[in-house]
Design a protein around this motif. Structure first.
Motif, mmCIF file in Angstrom:
data_model
loop_
_atom_site.group_PDB
_atom_site.id
_atom_site.type_symbol
_atom_site.label_atom_id
_atom_site.label_comp_id
_atom_site.label_asym_id
_atom_site.label_seq_id
_atom_site.Cartn_x
_atom_site.Cartn_y
_atom_site.Cartn_z
ATOM 1 N N PHE A 134 0.851 -1.187 0.000
ATOM 2 C CA PHE A 134 0.000 0.000 0.000
ATOM 3 C C PHE A 134 0.888 1.239 0.000
ATOM 4 C CE2 PHE A 134 -2.819 -3.226 1.605
ATOM 5 C CZ PHE A 134 -4.078 -2.869 1.132
ATOM 6 N N ASP A 138 -2.703 5.423 -0.897
ATOM 7 C CA ASP A 138 -3.753 4.400 -0.862
ATOM 8 C C ASP A 138 -4.505 4.389 0.458
ATOM 9 O OD1 ASP A 138 -2.806 3.590 -3.347
ATOM 10 O OD2 ASP A 138 -1.591 1.958 -2.522
ATOM 11 N N LYS A 205 -0.771 -2.798 -9.690
ATOM 12 C CA LYS A 205 -1.315 -3.513 -8.533
ATOM 13 C C LYS A 205 -2.802 -3.774 -8.727
ATOM 14 C CE LYS A 205 -0.252 -0.290 -5.530
ATOM 15 N NZ LYS A 205 0.065 0.490 -4.312
ATOM 16 N N LEU A 207 -6.173 -4.433 -6.043
ATOM 17 C CA LEU A 207 -6.714 -4.505 -4.690
ATOM 18 C C LEU A 207 -8.081 -5.168 -4.748
ATOM 19 C CD1 LEU A 207 -6.650 -3.687 -1.665
ATOM 20 C CD2 LEU A 207 -7.668 -1.487 -2.362
ATOM 21 N N MET A 225 -8.804 -6.981 2.877
ATOM 22 C CA MET A 225 -8.360 -6.286 1.675
ATOM 23 C C MET A 225 -7.031 -6.909 1.265
ATOM 24 S SD MET A 225 -9.271 -2.365 2.835
ATOM 25 C CE MET A 225 -8.421 -1.623 1.446
ATOM 26 N N ASN A 226 -6.904 -7.224 -0.019
ATOM 27 C CA ASN A 226 -5.696 -7.882 -0.516
ATOM 28 C C ASN A 226 -5.099 -7.065 -1.657
ATOM 29 O OD1 ASN A 226 -5.807 -10.637 0.950
ATOM 30 N ND2 ASN A 226 -7.861 -10.411 0.105
ATOM 31 N N MET A 227 -3.883 -6.577 -1.453
ATOM 32 C CA MET A 227 -3.183 -5.798 -2.478
ATOM 33 C C MET A 227 -2.053 -6.640 -3.056
ATOM 34 S SD MET A 227 -3.058 -2.742 -4.006
ATOM 35 C CE MET A 227 -3.390 -1.268 -3.016
ATOM 36 N N SER A 235 2.828 -9.056 -1.954
ATOM 37 C CA SER A 235 1.433 -8.753 -1.643
ATOM 38 C C SER A 235 1.301 -8.360 -0.176
ATOM 39 C CB SER A 235 0.526 -9.948 -1.942
ATOM 40 O OG SER A 235 0.822 -11.031 -1.082
#
Length: 263
Positions: A134, A138, A205, A207, A225-227, A235
């Motif tokens: 992040f 972000d 990326k 998200l 939340m997965n970035m 990640s």
């Protein structure tokens, strides 16, 4: 800044007055963003606890325990305070963010090892937030005025009818992105996926959001939340363990001195 606010107000008035058949893709994109924002107004303040999991390209993990506090601010962006409780080497590190609807956000980082508060310059907002995928930009609240919008299409995503909306950062000088593409469901206006494109216009990326729950019969928040960074293979996963709303936080809980008191 004033000129941009006037343009936004005129565009909103045009959207409200124009027949649906005459709606442009820009007006429709802005209308979707405005509706999503309006549905999330009125939560006042919140506190949360979460786990941050960092993964490198080989799958090795490191975990951090975090507490978050947020304050909704009328006529401006939200204020947030993020406190790291583990691991030991970053315990007590705290991040304070004042998001603004127009202009640069104010961000400060307290580093307990140095016992000092460091201001994050606007030119550094595209940098990594404490080694995660992040960026500083972000984790700021995504105010409507920070972007221009365009509706691209309607599309089914994960079994849900969604609007696909493109947004362009107004701050072209310091933002790390040229555009973002988001999937927003038509039923509740929740965001399920956002793709980020870097300054070279390459897909940087993605998200994704998992397991939304509703609080106070109105406000939706994701469990995860997965970035994923497609360029470096790393990640970051955020897993919320609890949310509490309207706990009585005030402006005095979000000052530079509060960074040093965070424990």
């Amino acid at each position: 800044m004033q000129n941009r606010l006037m343009v936004l107000l005129l565009l909103i008035a045009t959207i409200q007055a124009a027949p649906v058949s005459a709606e442009t893709v820009e007006a429709k994109g802005l209308a979707i963003a405005l509706e999503a924002d309006q549905r999330d107004n009125g939560w006042n303040d919140s506190e949360s606890s979460l786990i941050m999991i960092l993964r490198n390209r080989h799958g090795d993990e490191s975990r951090r325990e975090i507490r978050g506090k947020s304050l909704e601010v009328m006529d401006d962006g939200d204020k947030t305070l993020t406190i790291f409780d583990t691991p030991k080497d970053i315990k007590g590190t705290a991040f304070l963010n004042f998001t603004h609807k127009v202009g640069d956000d104010d961000q400060w980082l307290y580093l307990p090892a140095l016992k000092r508060v460091k201001r994050i310059a606007s030119r550094n907002k595209s940098g990594s937030f404490l080694g995660s995928e992040f960026a500083y930009e972000d984790i700021a609240s995504q105010e409507i005025e920070k972007y221009d919008y365009k509706w691209l299409r309607d599309e089914v995503y994960l079994g849900r009818e969604c609007f696909v909306v493109e947004s362009y950062p107004v701050d072209k000088k310091y933002s790390g992105y040229t555009r973002l593409v988001s999937w927003v469901d038509k039923e509740q206006y929740r965001r399920w996926k956002t793709e980020f494109f870097d300054r070279k216009k390459s897909h940087l990326k993605t998200l994704t959001f998992v397991g939304y729950k509703q609080y106070l019969d109105q406000f939706w928040r994701p469990d995860e939340m997965n970035m994923v960074n497609h360029q470096n293979g790393k990640s970051t996963q955020l897993i919320w363990e609890s949310y509490q709303f309207r706990t009585g936080l005030t402006e005095s809980d979000f000052t530079k001195n509060s960074l040093k008191r965070a424990k």
